[in-house]
Scaffold this motif. Structure first.
Motif, PDB file in Angstrom:
ATOM      1  N   ARG A 250       0.815  -1.212   0.000  1.00  0.00           N
ATOM      2  CA  ARG A 250       0.000   0.000   0.000  1.00  0.00           C
ATOM      3  C   ARG A 250       0.852   1.267   0.000  1.00  0.00           C
ATOM      4  NH1 ARG A 250      -4.924   0.688  -1.281  1.00  0.00           N
ATOM      5  NH2 ARG A 250      -5.442   2.067   0.443  1.00  0.00           N
ATOM      6  N   GLY A 251       2.180   1.103   0.051  1.00  0.00           N
ATOM      7  CA  GLY A 251       3.058   2.265   0.054  1.00  0.00           C
ATOM      8  C   GLY A 251       3.162   2.930   1.397  1.00  0.00           C
ATOM      9  N   GLY A 252       2.810   2.201   2.454  1.00  0.00           N
ATOM     10  CA  GLY A 252       2.867   2.775   3.791  1.00  0.00           C
ATOM     11  C   GLY A 252       4.292   2.981   4.263  1.00  0.00           C
ATOM     12  N   ASP A 253       4.565   4.160   4.816  1.00  0.00           N
ATOM     13  CA  ASP A 253       5.880   4.453   5.383  1.00  0.00           C
ATOM     14  C   ASP A 253       5.710   5.508   6.463  1.00  0.00           C
ATOM     15  OD1 ASP A 253       5.575   6.939   4.083  1.00  0.00           O
ATOM     16  OD2 ASP A 253       6.691   6.256   2.328  1.00  0.00           O
ATOM     17  N   ASN A 254       6.832   6.034   6.970  1.00  0.00           N
ATOM     18  CA  ASN A 254       6.769   6.990   8.069  1.00  0.00           C
ATOM     19  C   ASN A 254       6.227   8.350   7.667  1.00  0.00           C
ATOM     20  OD1 ASN A 254       7.757   5.139   9.909  1.00  0.00           O
ATOM     21  ND2 ASN A 254       9.889   5.696   9.540  1.00  0.00           N
ATOM     22  N   THR A 255       5.997   8.541   6.372  1.00  0.00           N
ATOM     23  CA  THR A 255       5.477   9.825   5.905  1.00  0.00           C
ATOM     24  C   THR A 255       4.007   9.748   5.534  1.00  0.00           C
ATOM     25  OG1 THR A 255       6.056   9.431   3.578  1.00  0.00           O
ATOM     26  CG2 THR A 255       7.767  10.378   4.984  1.00  0.00           C
ATOM     27  N   SER A 256       3.367   8.623   5.838  1.00  0.00           N
ATOM     28  CA  SER A 256       1.976   8.463   5.420  1.00  0.00           C
ATOM     29  C   SER A 256       1.128   7.831   6.513  1.00  0.00           C
ATOM     30  CB  SER A 256       1.899   7.599   4.155  1.00  0.00           C
ATOM     31  OG  SER A 256       2.406   6.305   4.406  1.00  0.00           O
ATOM     32  N   MET A 257      -0.169   8.095   6.416  1.00  0.00           N
ATOM     33  CA  MET A 257      -1.162   7.461   7.275  1.00  0.00           C
ATOM     34  C   MET A 257      -1.939   6.521   6.372  1.00  0.00           C
ATOM     35  SD  MET A 257      -3.897   9.334   9.770  1.00  0.00           S
ATOM     36  CE  MET A 257      -5.001   8.368  10.808  1.00  0.00           C
ATOM     37  N   THR A 258      -1.802   5.228   6.607  1.00  0.00           N
ATOM     38  CA  THR A 258      -2.259   4.234   5.637  1.00  0.00           C
ATOM     39  C   THR A 258      -3.467   3.456   6.128  1.00  0.00           C
ATOM     40  OG1 THR A 258       0.050   3.972   4.963  1.00  0.00           O
ATOM     41  CG2 THR A 258      -1.504   2.306   4.204  1.00  0.00           C
ATOM     42  N   LEU A 259      -4.580   3.591   5.408  1.00  0.00           N
ATOM     43  CA  LEU A 259      -5.782   2.830   5.709  1.00  0.00           C
ATOM     44  C   LEU A 259      -5.572   1.412   5.192  1.00  0.00           C
ATOM     45  CD1 LEU A 259      -9.427   4.111   5.081  1.00  0.00           C
ATOM     46  CD2 LEU A 259      -8.810   1.701   5.087  1.00  0.00           C
ATOM     47  N   ILE A 260      -5.708   0.409   6.075  1.00  0.00           N
ATOM     48  CA  ILE A 260      -5.416  -0.966   5.676  1.00  0.00           C
ATOM     49  C   ILE A 260      -6.599  -1.911   5.777  1.00  0.00           C
ATOM     50  CG2 ILE A 260      -2.953  -0.813   6.201  1.00  0.00           C
ATOM     51  CD1 ILE A 260      -3.598  -2.353   8.830  1.00  0.00           C
ATOM     52  N   GLY A 261      -7.710  -1.479   6.369  1.00  0.00           N
ATOM     53  CA  GLY A 261      -8.825  -2.401   6.502  1.00  0.00           C
ATOM     54  C   GLY A 261     -10.012  -1.786   7.197  1.00  0.00           C
ATOM     55  N   TRP A 262     -10.989  -2.653   7.465  1.00  0.00           N
ATOM     56  CA  TRP A 262     -12.229  -2.222   8.110  1.00  0.00           C
ATOM     57  C   TRP A 262     -12.536  -3.151   9.278  1.00  0.00           C
ATOM     58  CZ3 TRP A 262     -14.002   2.345   6.493  1.00  0.00           C
ATOM     59  CH2 TRP A 262     -13.630   2.778   5.222  1.00  0.00           C
ATOM     60  N   ALA A 263     -12.954  -2.558  10.392  1.00  0.00           N
ATOM     61  CA  ALA A 263     -13.326  -3.329  11.572  1.00  0.00           C
ATOM     62  C   ALA A 263     -14.767  -3.812  11.447  1.00  0.00           C
ATOM     63  CB  ALA A 263     -13.157  -2.477  12.826  1.00  0.00           C
ATOM     64  N   ALA A 264     -15.116  -4.765  12.288  1.00  0.00           N
ATOM     65  CA  ALA A 264     -16.435  -5.383  12.219  1.00  0.00           C
ATOM     66  C   ALA A 264     -17.568  -4.401  12.476  1.00  0.00           C
ATOM     67  CB  ALA A 264     -16.522  -6.537  13.210  1.00  0.00           C
ATOM     68  N   ASP A 265     -17.276  -3.292  13.148  1.00  0.00           N
ATOM     69  CA  ASP A 265     -18.302  -2.290  13.404  1.00  0.00           C
ATOM     70  C   ASP A 265     -18.397  -1.250  12.293  1.00  0.00           C
ATOM     71  OD1 ASP A 265     -15.946  -0.928  13.844  1.00  0.00           O
ATOM     72  OD2 ASP A 265     -16.319  -0.510  15.959  1.00  0.00           O
ATOM     73  N   GLY A 266     -17.547  -1.382  11.252  1.00  0.00           N
ATOM     74  CA  GLY A 266     -17.600  -0.486  10.115  1.00  0.00           C
ATOM     75  C   GLY A 266     -16.611   0.657  10.136  1.00  0.00           C
ATOM     76  N   PHE A 267     -15.866   0.810  11.244  1.00  0.00           N
ATOM     77  CA  PHE A 267     -14.886   1.880  11.312  1.00  0.00           C
ATOM     78  C   PHE A 267     -13.577   1.458  10.643  1.00  0.00           C
ATOM     79  CE2 PHE A 267     -17.464   3.315  15.064  1.00  0.00           C
ATOM     80  CZ  PHE A 267     -17.766   4.579  14.573  1.00  0.00           C
ATOM     81  N   PRO A 268     -12.810   2.434  10.119  1.00  0.00           N
ATOM     82  CA  PRO A 268     -11.565   2.116   9.412  1.00  0.00           C
ATOM     83  C   PRO A 268     -10.426   1.743  10.349  1.00  0.00           C
ATOM     84  CG  PRO A 268     -11.852   4.487   9.523  1.00  0.00           C
ATOM     85  CD  PRO A 268     -13.107   3.885  10.089  1.00  0.00           C
ATOM     86  N   ILE A 269      -9.456   1.022   9.791  1.00  0.00           N
ATOM     87  CA  ILE A 269      -8.260   0.609  10.526  1.00  0.00           C
ATOM     88  C   ILE A 269      -7.042   1.151   9.790  1.00  0.00           C
ATOM     89  CG2 ILE A 269      -6.925  -1.335  11.423  1.00  0.00           C
ATOM     90  CD1 ILE A 269      -9.498  -3.034  11.100  1.00  0.00           C
ATOM     91  N   TYR A 270      -6.145   1.785  10.534  1.00  0.00           N
ATOM     92  CA  TYR A 270      -4.923   2.354   9.965  1.00  0.00           C
ATOM     93  C   TYR A 270      -3.702   1.626  10.513  1.00  0.00           C
ATOM     94  CZ  TYR A 270      -7.718   6.158   8.068  1.00  0.00           C
ATOM     95  OH  TYR A 270      -8.639   6.885   7.357  1.00  0.00           O
ATOM     96  N   ALA A 271      -2.607   1.733   9.775  1.00  0.00           N
ATOM     97  CA  ALA A 271      -1.366   1.073  10.176  1.00  0.00           C
ATOM     98  C   ALA A 271      -0.398   2.073  10.804  1.00  0.00           C
ATOM     99  CB  ALA A 271      -0.697   0.424   8.970  1.00  0.00           C
ATOM    100  N   ARG A 272      -0.091   1.824  12.008  1.00  0.00           N
ATOM    101  CA  ARG A 272       1.043   2.443  12.708  1.00  0.00           C
ATOM    102  C   ARG A 272       0.943   3.943  12.951  1.00  0.00           C
ATOM    103  NH1 ARG A 272       4.949  -0.133  10.140  1.00  0.00           N
ATOM    104  NH2 ARG A 272       5.459  -1.609  11.801  1.00  0.00           N
ATOM    105  N   ASN A 273       0.865   4.762  11.890  1.00  0.00           N
ATOM    106  CA  ASN A 273       1.005   6.207  12.035  1.00  0.00           C
ATOM    107  C   ASN A 273      -0.313   6.955  12.086  1.00  0.00           C
ATOM    108  OD1 ASN A 273       3.879   6.057  11.881  1.00  0.00           O
ATOM    109  ND2 ASN A 273       3.726   5.870   9.665  1.00  0.00           N
TER     110      ASN A 273
END
Length: 363
Positions: A250-273
Motif C-alpha cells: 500500500r506504500g505505507g511508510d513513516n510519511t503516510s497514514m495508511t488505511l489498511i482495513g475495516w473493523a467489524a463495526d464499520g470503522f476504518p483501521i490504519y497502520a502504525r502512524n
C-alpha cells in the motif's frame, strides 16, 4: 498479469457533476510438538484465533469529493483509490470499489489472491478467498503445522458506524475483529494457555487460566511470519499484528497514514502512524502506541515469572487510560486523510495489543 481494475463510483459521480457544471477451531493439530504443546484451536475465553482458531469466518464530513481520486495501481495490481467520505457520519466513498485478483507466487502460497469490496445501500460488502497478496513465511513450519488454503470470506459491514461507550470483544468463535483490504482476517488473541503451575501448557483449547500471547514473548512458538501472521488448520492465514507485507504494497511508510482495513463495526483501521494532534491534519505523524502496560502486582496464582516472563500471558497486560495514544480497543477519534472532518478509527501498533481485540462501534 491478470489484473481486473474497476472504475470507481466516486470518479464517475464527480465526472457527472462536472459535466452538469456543478463522492479470524476447526481441526486439531496432527503434528506433535515438544513440551506437550499442540497446534492452537478456537478460544472460548478470550475470543482468540491463531493456529487452529475458528474455522472459516462468516461473520459477518460533509466534505466535497476531490477531483483527483488517485486511481493508480500498486505493483501488485490492487486498486489503491481511497477518496474521501461523501457524507458526514458515513464511510461511503472510501475504498468502495477496492478489487484485487493476482497470483501470489510466494513459495507457501502459489494461488490467486482475490478480494472484492463494494458499497451498496447502507452496507460495505467483502467477498474474498482469504489468500494473502504479499510474500509470506514458510508454512507449514515447526511452530505452525498448517498449510495456507482458500477460505470463503463473505462479510457485510455498515457504512454508517456508530461509536458507543461499550467495548465488544471479538475474535475466534465470536467472529473476526475485522479484515485487512486483501481479505485476510484480523484475530489477535490465541487459544494457547497454561495452568496456574505453568507445568501444563497447550497451544490448543484455552483450558488453562493463563492465555498465551502470540507476539511479544519468547516462551512459545506460534510459527508467525514477518507479517505477524500464521495459519489455522482450515488453511486460513490471519494476522495477529502489523501486516508488514500488505502495508508495503500500500506504500505505507513513516510519511503516510495508511488505511489498511475495516473493523467489524464499520470503522476504518490504519497502520502504525497517526497525526500527533488527533484533530489537526497539519500536525506531524507519529507512531501510535497502545495504552496497555505490564501489571505491577503479579497474581500469586500466575506461573512463575522466572519461567514465563511478564508479557507472556494476556493477563500480564492491563489497560491504563492515557498511558498511550489509544483506548482499550486500540482506537481513537480524530481526523484522517479519508475523513477530514473526523471519525473514530483503529490502529495496528508496534506495541501491545498490536491489533484491536475489541470494537467500540455498535454491532
Amino acid at each position: 498479469m491478470n489484473t481486473v481494475h474497476k472504475r470507481t463510483m466516486l470518479a464517475t459521480w464527480v465526472s457527472v457533476l462536472l459535466l452538469s457544471a456543478c463522492g479470524s477451531g476447526g481441526g486439531s493439530d496432527t503434528q506433535a510438538q515438544s513440551n506437550s504443546l499442540s497446534a492452537e484451536t478456537n478460544s472460548t475465553n478470550t475470543g482468540s484465533a491463531t493456529q487452529s482458531d475458528s474455522t472459516a469466518d462468516t461473520s459477518s464530513d460533509n466534505n466535497a469529493p476531490s477531483d483527483d481520486t488517485n486511481t493508480e495501481e500498486t505493483e501488485s495490481g490492487a486498486n489503491t483509490d481511497t477518496g474521501t467520505a461523501l457524507t458526514s457520519g458515513s464511510t461511503d466513498g472510501v475504498l468502495c470499489d477496492y478489487f484485487y485478483n493476482e497470483f501470489n507466487d510466494s513459495a507457501s502460497v502459489q494461488m490467486t489472491s482475490n478480494a472484492d469490496w463494494s458499497c451498496t445501500g447502507s452496507t460495505r460488502q467483502l467477498t474474498a478467498n482469504g489468500i494473502p497478496d504479499h510474500e509470506t513465511g514458510t508454512f507449514p513450519n515447526p511452530g505452525n503445522p498448517n498449510t495456507i488454503s482458500e477460505t470463503a470470506v463473505s462479510v457485510s459491514y455498515t457504512l454508517t458506524p456508530e461509536q458507543t461507550d461499550t467495548a465488544s470483544t471479538l475474535g475466534g468463535p465470536r467472529g473476526a475483529t475485522g479484515y485487512v483490504l486483501n481479505g485476510v482476517k484480523i484475530d489477535a488473541n490465541t487459544a494457547g494457555s497454561c495452568d496456574d503451575s505453568g507445568n501444563s501448557c497447550s497451544l490448543v483449547g484455552n483450558t488453562g487460566n493463563w492465555h498465551i500471547e502470540a507476539l511479544g514473548q519468547t516462551s512459545f512458538d506460534f510459527g508467525t511470519d514477518d507479517n505477524n501472521a500464521h495459519v489455522q488448520p482450515n488453511g486460513a492465514y490471519h494476522y495477529h499484528g502489523m501486516p508488514e507485507g500488505f502495508i508495503a504494497l500500500r506504500g505505507g511508510d513513516n510519511t503516510s497514514m495508511t488505511l489498511i482495513g475495516w473493523a467489524a463495526d464499520g470503522f476504518p483501521i490504519y497502520a502504525r502512524n497517526g497525526y500527533s494532534d488527533a484533530q489537526d491534519a497539519t500536525s506531524s505523524l507519529k507512531a501510535m502506541t497502545g495504552s496497555y502496560q505490564l501489571v505491577e502486582n503479579v497474581s500469586s496464582n500466575r506461573p512463575s515469572t522466572s519461567v514465563y516472563a511478564l508479557g507472556t500471558f494476556a493477563q500480564d497486560w492491563e489497560y491504563v487510560s492515557g498511558s498511550g495514544d489509544l483506548d482499550e480497543c486500540n482506537g481513537r477519534y480524530g481526523v484522517t486523510p479519508e475523513f477530514p472532518q473526523g471519525i473514530y478509527h483503529y490502529y495496528a501498533t508496534d506495541t501491545y495489543p498490536y491489533f484491536q481485540r475489541c470494537v467500540k462501534g455498535q454491532l
